[in-house]
Structures are given as structure tokens and as C-alpha cells.
Design a protein around this motif. Structure first.
Motif, PDB file in Angstrom:
ATOM      1  N   ASP A  43       0.835  -1.202   0.000  1.00  0.00           N
ATOM      2  CA  ASP A  43       0.000   0.000   0.000  1.00  0.00           C
ATOM      3  C   ASP A  43       0.872   1.255   0.000  1.00  0.00           C
ATOM      4  O   ASP A  43       0.636   2.209  -0.757  1.00  0.00           O
ATOM      5  N   ALA A  44       1.895   1.261   0.839  1.00  0.00           N
ATOM      6  CA  ALA A  44       2.797   2.422   0.909  1.00  0.00           C
ATOM      7  C   ALA A  44       3.558   2.609  -0.391  1.00  0.00           C
ATOM      8  O   ALA A  44       3.760   3.743  -0.851  1.00  0.00           O
ATOM      9  N   SER A  45       3.977   1.498  -1.015  1.00  0.00           N
ATOM     10  CA  SER A  45       4.723   1.581  -2.270  1.00  0.00           C
ATOM     11  C   SER A  45       3.900   2.268  -3.356  1.00  0.00           C
ATOM     12  O   SER A  45       4.393   3.155  -4.057  1.00  0.00           O
ATOM     13  N   ALA A  46       2.629   1.880  -3.494  1.00  0.00           N
ATOM     14  CA  ALA A  46       1.785   2.479  -4.526  1.00  0.00           C
ATOM     15  C   ALA A  46       1.412   3.919  -4.192  1.00  0.00           C
ATOM     16  O   ALA A  46       1.335   4.774  -5.085  1.00  0.00           O
ATOM     17  N   ALA A  47       1.196   4.214  -2.902  1.00  0.00           N
ATOM     18  CA  ALA A  47       0.770   5.555  -2.494  1.00  0.00           C
ATOM     19  C   ALA A  47       1.849   6.606  -2.739  1.00  0.00           C
ATOM     20  O   ALA A  47       1.539   7.803  -2.831  1.00  0.00           O
ATOM     21  N   MET A  48       3.106   6.199  -2.848  1.00  0.00           N
ATOM     22  CA  MET A  48       4.185   7.157  -3.100  1.00  0.00           C
ATOM     23  C   MET A  48       3.990   7.927  -4.401  1.00  0.00           C
ATOM     24  O   MET A  48       4.500   9.032  -4.569  1.00  0.00           O
ATOM     25  N   PHE A  49       3.225   7.354  -5.345  1.00  0.00           N
ATOM     26  CA  PHE A  49       3.047   7.992  -6.649  1.00  0.00           C
ATOM     27  C   PHE A  49       1.890   8.992  -6.664  1.00  0.00           C
ATOM     28  O   PHE A  49       1.736   9.731  -7.644  1.00  0.00           O
ATOM     29  N   ASP A  50       1.063   9.005  -5.627  1.00  0.00           N
ATOM     30  CA  ASP A  50      -0.154   9.823  -5.658  1.00  0.00           C
ATOM     31  C   ASP A  50       0.098  11.299  -5.961  1.00  0.00           C
ATOM     32  O   ASP A  50      -0.631  11.901  -6.754  1.00  0.00           O
TER      33      ASP A  50
END
Length: 545
Positions: A215-222
Motif C-alpha cells: 500500500d505504501a509503495s503504490a501511495a508514493m506515486f499519488d
């Protein structure tokens, strides 16, 4: 290599791909997205379709075949008579030993050291798809550098012309692009590290921690590129789903949560392809959870799975997207069948009838000749729904439905062989055994015992693939089914009841070592209840009873 007419395999295969794409009304961008993982690679599709790739690689051929539903027979027909055999495995193609293949898969994060060669090959092919996506991102970075160079050149021209405000605007645009791209490079590196932490947690069977890292890995791109973050999130959700499906735990819940987050980015109107893909994946994750969960919670999950499928069918129509439409009909039927299995009375029978109707609808597209694997999958699933109907119907009607269920399983086994599709073969053996067991319990006497013995044989055959280490959940479900078959045999042959009931209790005990009362409450409660019944019947046979 060309035939006597001068046509190479690549030219013939390219023509086949073109015809199949046009039959689906797909653009080259859509095919590039499905087969190559990137719609921007439409140029590669064009090169193939126009015969400019005389010797496409084995992996390329299989990717297009998978996307378009091409059969091995269609591919083989493209090959000139003196061409080499195309159907090589990764092991053959790269001349790798099984141990080397296993080492490569392990290095890339495969979670099961005891998997079959075919599973390692499939895993590494998925990694190849991820590599192509990375290559596409690198190409996009190069395009950004080109835009910066163009802006810098235009700014120099504006300065020479004395248009200082325009030069400043162009330079500001170049600076913004440079800053964004520079930041994204750093974000991708950091996200990869976080994703790797998740992989390590999943390898340790800690799906909860893996979810937090994914979840944290994907949220970095937000803040920078929500679409790139959503693409990563979907891929990681599939990873959690596969783990939860095989090993239990919270992987299914984590997969569902990541997919739900993507619905904040993907919309039906602006990004319909990604949105419908997310709805379909969400339906599968919810349906699998619902089938394992008990009580009202399980029924709520199944209802949400049905809703997600019905949403997907707004985009996947039979006319525009026949293969995806059939796939979604299949997923819808699976959820409906699980609902019907739980619900009682007329409501349950209505749900089961809707499930059978949806499976039979999917078979309009999934034919044995055009889509043999999907056809076999649907026949297998249809057998489950027919069996559920047969269990509820009495007399000849019920036995007729059970016979149809067994026939559907036997049809699927024409495609699902132990060598070619071992996991699907084992699943079908299991489903065939359930139908035979139900028939045997109904028939009674010597005919019933023969059917029950055939059921146990089919269960034991499935356990050649469903081992406790490699497929613990499926292994446990098969053990539970074996226990129920032994209970039916004890009733059919009272003289052998004690031995059969002891075998049933032992089988239920084996199943309960895997069934988790928290994440698999439905299966846990069913196996616990069946064990208690078998133990009570066994105690009643004792002299003291």
C-alpha cells in the motif's frame, strides 16, 4: 524459414493476429495493452501484423495467443511444414535445468520452493511482463527528455527574438517537466525498495505486513502520477490474491483493499479499460472471500462480488468484448452459485438457476474449439452449480442433475489433463468426486458403494497435485471431502461403519490443521460440524454406547 509460397511463420502468424484482432473490434492499442502490457507499443503490433517479424519469439507468440484466445491448432497451422516445433517450455527454450529455473524464480520473489516446473515458468513469464512495463516507463522518460530539449530550443529562439516573457514561460515549463521526471525517478526507486519489503513479508507468510508495504509503495506515486501508482497497486493486489488463494491468511482481504483504492483513480467514463479490469479483479477477490467466510459476513461479500460483476458488464458487452464478457459471466456465476449454496428454499434455487444460466451464456463464446481452456473451466464451474441443484432436488430430477454434473466434469477432463494442466485437473477430479459421492449416497446398496468408491479414488488422485505443502487450502478441502465420502460409505455399508468413520474423523482432523476459524470460518465450521457428527456416530457404535 519460409514455405514454398514464400510466406514465413511470422507472416502467417501476423495475418492470424490481424484477423483475430479485427474480429474482436480491437484497436492496435488495445491489443498492445492486452498482449504486451503497454498500449503505447502499438508499433510492435503493426510490425507483427504486416509480416515484418519473420521469426517472432516463442514468448511473443504465446502472449498474443493468450490475449486473443488463439488455439495451438491455429498457431500450428501458421507454421511451414519444415519449421521447428513451437511449443517449447521456458526450460527447453533457455536450456535451463529445473534447479536453475527454481533459483531464478526464487530470486524474483516466488514464494513456494516446492512448486512444479510449469508454475516456475508461469511466474517468470509474469516477471517478463513486468520487465516490459519497466522498459515502457524508461521509453517515457526518454520522451520527457525530448520535450525538455524542444522547450529549451524554443526558449533560445524566443531570447534571440527579444521575447523575454515567452522565453521565461518556456523555461518554466522545461523546469517543471525536469523536476517531475527527476522526482519520479527517485519515487520509483523508493517504491521498489518498499515493494521488496512486502515481497519478503509475503515470503514469510505475513500477508498483513506485506499489504502495509505494498500500500505504501503504490501511495508514493499519488502526488506525481496517480495512474502509475494505480497500475502498481493492481499488480500488487494480484500478488496478495494469489498468496491468499493458495495459503489462506489475510491475503484476500489485502487484495480487496488495494483494488478498492484504485476505484478512487479509475472511473467508468475516463478510464473504462482500467476501471472494468479493477471491477473484475475485485469481484474475484470478494467472491473467494465470501465462499470462505461464514454467516451474514460471507453473504455480504458475495453480494458485493455480484455487484462488481454487474458493473463490469456495463463495459464488457457480448458484441464489443465477447471474451471479456464471457469471463465476467463466469465470475458472476461463481458468486451466484456460492450465494445459492448458502441460501435455502426457493431463493437458493433461484440463485443456482441464475448461476447455471450465466455459465451456459458464457459457453456461447467459450467453445471447446475456439477457447478450450476457458471452455473446460466453465464446464467445471457449471458442474458445481448443477450438483448444488441436484443435491436439493429429489427423485429422478435430482439424479439427472447429478449425472449432468458428472458429465460436465468428464468433459472438462478432455482438456484438463494431469500433465498439461495439473492444478485444474486436480480441481476437476475433486468436483467430479463430489458429484459421484452425492450420487452414491442417493443410490444406496451396491451401486451406491461403487459410486462412493469411485469418488474416493478421484479425491485421492487429486491429492497427487494438491499436496499439503504446495496447495494447503485445496489439500484441506479435499481432506474434508474425503471425510464426507467415508461417512456416506459407513451409512451405505453398516458392517464396515467403524473403520469408515475412523477414517472420516482422521480426514476431518487433517483438514482442520489448515482451516483458520478467522479467515476461513465457513470451511472451519463445516469441517468441525462434520467431524463432530462422525465422532458421535462412532461413539454410538461402541459397546458402551
Amino acid at each position: 524459414m519460409s514455405d514454398s509460397n514464400g510466406e514465413s511463420f511470422g507472416q502467417r502468424f501476423g495475418a492470424l493476429v490481424l484477423a483475430a484482432r479485427e474480429a474482436k473490434n480491437w484497436s492496435q492499442e488495445m491489443l498492445a495493452a492486452e498482449a504486451l502490457g503497454n498500449p503505447d507499443r502499438k508499433g510492435a503490433v503493426s510490425q507483427l501484423e504486416t509480416g515484418k517479424v519473420p521469426k517472432p519469439r516463442y514468448g511473443t507468440v504465446r502472449n498474443y495467443a493468450r490475449a486473443l484466445g488463439l488455439t495451438d491448432a491455429q498457431i500450428e497451422a501458421c507454421r511451414p511444414p519444415d519449421s521447428p516445433e513451437p511449443n517449447r517450455t521456458v526450460t527447453d527454450e533457455l536450456r535451463l535445468s529445473k534447479e536453475m529455473l527454481k533459483t531464478l524464480a526464487w530470486d524474483f520473489g516466488h514464494a513456494n520452493p516446492r512448486a512444479a516446473v510449469a508454475e516456475y515458468e508461469a511466474f517468470l513469464r509474469d516477471k517478463a511482463t513486468e520487465l516490459r512495463a519497466l522498459q515502457s516507463r524508461i521509453e517515457a522518460m526518454g520522451a520527457a527528455e525530448g520535450r525538455i530539449a524542444n522547450l529549451m530550443g524554443a526558449a533560445e529562439g524566443a531570447l534571440e527574438a527579444g521575447d523575454f516573457p515567452e522565453a521565461d514561460r518556456l523555461l518554466a515549463d522545461a523546469e517543471e517537466i525536469q523536476q517531475t521526471e527527476h522526482t519520479l525517478v527517485q519515487v520509483r526507486k523508493q517504491a521498489h525498495i518498499r515493494e521488496t519489503r512486502g515481497d519478503a513479508a509475503l515470503l514469510n507468510n505475513d500477508a498483513g505486513t506485506a499489504f502495509v508495504h505494498y500500500d505504501a509503495s503504490a501511495a508514493m506515486f499519488d502526488p506525481f502520477d496517480r495512474l502509475e501508482g494505480a497500475e502498481r497497486r493492481h499488480r500488487l493486489a494480484e500478488r496478495l490474491y494469489r498468496h491468499g488463494l493458495r495459503f489462506g491468511g489475510s491475503g484476500l482481504q489485502g487484495s480487496e483493499a488495494l483494488l478498492h483504492l484504485n476505484l478512487d483513480t479509475y472511473t467508468e467514463t475516463e478510464t473504462p479499460v482500467e476501471w472494468v479490469k479493477t471491477q473484475n479483479s475485485l469481484a474475484i477477490a470478494l467472491g473467494t472471500q465470501g465462499a470462505r467466510a461464514g454467516g451474514e459476513a460471507g453473504m455480504r461479500l458475495l453480494s458485493r462480488a455480484v455487484e462488481a460483476c454487474e458493473a463490469a458488464l456495463r463495459v464488457y458487452t457480448e458484441e464489443a468484448h465477447p471474451v471479456q464478457w464471457a469471463m465476467t459471466q463466469n465470475n458472476l456465476a461463481i458468486a451466484l452459485r456460492s450465494q445459492g449454496e448458502r441460501a435455502g428454499g426457493e431463493a437458493g434455487m433461484r440463485l443456482l438457476s441464475r448461476a447455471v444460466e450465466a455459465y451456459e451464456t458464457a459457453l456461447r463464446v467459450y467453445t471447446e474449439d475456439a477457447h478450450p481452456v476457458q471452455w473446460a473451466m466453465t464446464q467445471n464451474n457449471l458442474a458445481n452449480a448443477l450438483r448444488n441443484q441436484g443435491e436439493r432436488a429429489g427423485g429422478e430430477a435430482g439424479m439427472g442433475l447429478l449425472s449432468r454434473a458428472a458429465e460436465a466434469c468428464e468433459a472438462a477432463l478432455r482438456v484438463y489433463t494431469e500433465d498439461g494442466h495439473p492444478v485444474d485437473w486436480a480441481m476437476t477430479q475433486n468436483n467430479l468426486a463430489i458429484a459421484l459421492k452425492t450420487q452414491g449416497a442417493r443410490a444406496g446398496g451396491e451401486p451406491g458403494m461403487r459410486l462412493l468408491s469411485q469418488a474416493v479414488e478421484a479425491y485421492e488422485a487429486a491429492l497427487r497435485v494438491y499436496t499439503e505443502d504446495a496447495h494447503p487450502v485445496d489439500w484441506a478441502m479435499t481432506q474434508e471431502n474425503i471425510g464426507r465420502a467415508f461417512m456416506a460409505m459407513a451409512e451405505a455399508a453398516p458392517g464396515e461403519a467403524e473403520a469408515r468413520l475412523r477414517a472420516a474423523v482422521a480426514a476431518f482432523d487433517r483438514a482442520l490443521t489448515v482451516f483458520d476459524p478467522e479467515t476461513m470460518s465457513f470451511r472451519y465450521e463445516a469441517a468441525t460440524s462434520a467431524r463432530a457428527e462422525a465422532a458421535a456416530r462412532l461413539e454410538a457404535l461402541s459397546p458402551a454406547g
